[in-house]
Motif scaffolding. Structure first.
Motif, PDB file in Angstrom:
ATOM      1  N   GLU A 164       0.832  -1.204   0.000  1.00 40.75           N
ATOM      2  CA  GLU A 164       0.000   0.000   0.000  1.00 40.75           C
ATOM      3  C   GLU A 164       0.873   1.264   0.000  1.00 40.75           C
ATOM      4  OE1 GLU A 164      -3.251   0.482  -0.232  1.00 40.75           O
ATOM      5  OE2 GLU A 164      -3.920  -1.604  -0.174  1.00 40.75           O
ATOM      6  N   LEU A 165       1.876   1.276   0.871  1.00 38.64           N
ATOM      7  CA  LEU A 165       2.712   2.468   1.001  1.00 38.64           C
ATOM      8  C   LEU A 165       3.545   2.699  -0.255  1.00 38.64           C
ATOM      9  CD1 LEU A 165       3.968   2.091   4.691  1.00 38.64           C
ATOM     10  CD2 LEU A 165       2.108   3.534   3.848  1.00 38.64           C
ATOM     11  N   THR A 166       4.184   1.655  -0.760  1.00 38.23           N
ATOM     12  CA  THR A 166       5.092   1.860  -1.895  1.00 38.23           C
ATOM     13  C   THR A 166       4.314   2.113  -3.185  1.00 38.23           C
ATOM     14  OG1 THR A 166       5.286  -0.547  -2.144  1.00 38.23           O
ATOM     15  CG2 THR A 166       7.036   0.579  -0.933  1.00 38.23           C
ATOM     16  N   VAL A 167       3.156   1.496  -3.348  1.00 38.12           N
ATOM     17  CA  VAL A 167       2.368   1.732  -4.575  1.00 38.12           C
ATOM     18  C   VAL A 167       1.878   3.189  -4.612  1.00 38.12           C
ATOM     19  CG1 VAL A 167       0.162   1.229  -5.713  1.00 38.12           C
ATOM     20  CG2 VAL A 167       1.669  -0.640  -5.034  1.00 38.12           C
ATOM     21  N   HIS A 168       1.332   3.670  -3.496  1.00 37.18           N
ATOM     22  CA  HIS A 168       0.813   5.036  -3.497  1.00 37.18           C
ATOM     23  C   HIS A 168       1.942   6.074  -3.547  1.00 37.18           C
ATOM     24  CE1 HIS A 168      -3.355   4.045  -3.330  1.00 37.18           C
ATOM     25  NE2 HIS A 168      -3.201   3.283  -2.269  1.00 37.18           N
TER      26      HIS A 168
END
Lengths: 221, 221
Positions: free
Chosen positions: A209-213
């Motif tokens: 979630e963190l790296t994609v966004h």
């Protein structure tokens, strides 16, 4: 990205003599006390350990690293990772490393790291520093934003967690590296405590979630 | 989500007699021809196989499944997964399954699946159906949108891949389950061919991009 209080350690002295541990050491031709504790192999022996039900999870560390280090954001050079363990070991990984995909080999690599302090010895891609308790280590990072992922924190939409400005700021996000339960340490006062879901999410799902966004910010830059 | 042409198979007959394969079968107490081919263990033996440099990657299947099935979108019941292999095996996974985290045990599970057709036998969570070539299988899915992820396709921003409407549509996305190289099958004419990055992305990174952005749609619903 900091994986905090991760369940990564060598087999503790209390159980090196346990039948199950001795058998697994013999099978792999290793010294029991140098083996990485792995709940999937040492389950019975671990019942004797304090916190035995959550320890021995090198698989979570591996999945976290593969997710974070192979993300689009990481390929743009926007992600650095560090792993903190229950025993306050601190592991840094050179972001240019192509991490080993195979779990069994990954465990072998970590065993070598715990033995020698750096692998490979010449131009280390993984280094293990002297003991670093979590909070002072975070403090030393001098983050512009410190995000603390915790299922008990106020819920936020992952897509709204980052803003354009964050590309130019030093954002540190802390994810728990344990299978369930709570952080043993409380979050620093300066941290934004954030939850992304009503229940516990696996370590690698949070990392995704963190790296994609964060990575999506770079598409507009 | 369909993982297509994935490199998942039992050890092919041509190399069951190879020294390296025999040794790995003896170590694990298994019948060589029932073991899953694994490049990290059978590397030398695989040099004799056609396409030997890309075969034997159960690790990619495992990482794909963990990423997709533990995503926020999956926890909302918005994701179903299927695995297609180089030999046209078709594996369906009950979305309520809590997938095994440990890689070694996952390989054991797949070995059992290839042997028996379903695990567990009573209320199967994984089933392997009769051979299903990729294109007819996709056709039978009657997708409203068919997305074909391919590094050679026109580049798209992952954050703009899905629109609100897609929550009510049957969207099928196809990801290659091989470590490098191209699909052996061409995309159907009805497919949107899409690339998310200038170079090859790992299978699980693509799965993360799709499930994270699809999952974000659900936050506004």
């Amino acid at each position: 990205l900091v994986l905090a209080e991760s369940e990564l350690e060598t087999v503790p002295r209390e159980i090196t003599g346990h039948r199950q541990v001795v058998a697994s050491a013999r099978r792999s031709g290793k010294n029991a006390s140098r083996m990485i504790l792995d709940a999937s192999q040492h389950h019975a022996a671990m019942r004797r350990l304090p916190d035995g039900a959550r320890r021995g999870r090198p698989d979570l560390v591996h999945l976290f690293l593969l997710t974070a280090m192979e993300s689009r954001a990481a390929k743009r050079g926007q992600v650095r990772v560090a792993v903190h363990t229950r025993n306050d070991d601190w592991i840094e990984i050179d972001p240019t490393t192509r991490l080993i995909r195979n779990y069994v080999r990954f465990c072998g690599l970590i065993e070598k790291l715990f033995e020698t302090g750096a692998v490979p010895a010449e131009t280390p891609l993984l280094t293990r520093t002297a003991k670093r308790p979590l909070l002072p280590a975070l403090d030393a990072m001098e983050a512009d934003r410190l995000i603390w992922l915790d299922e008990t924190a106020p819920r936020r939409r992952p897509a709204e967690l980052f803003a354009k400005d964050d590309l130019d700021r030093h954002v540190v996000a802390v994810i728990g590296g344990f299978p369930h339960g709570q952080f043993q340490t409380g979050a620093p006062k300066t941290a934004e405590r954030v939850s992304l879901w009503a229940e516990t999410l696996p370590t690698w799902t949070v990392a995704a979630e963190l790296t994609v966004h964060y990575g999506a910010l770079g598409d507009d830059a």
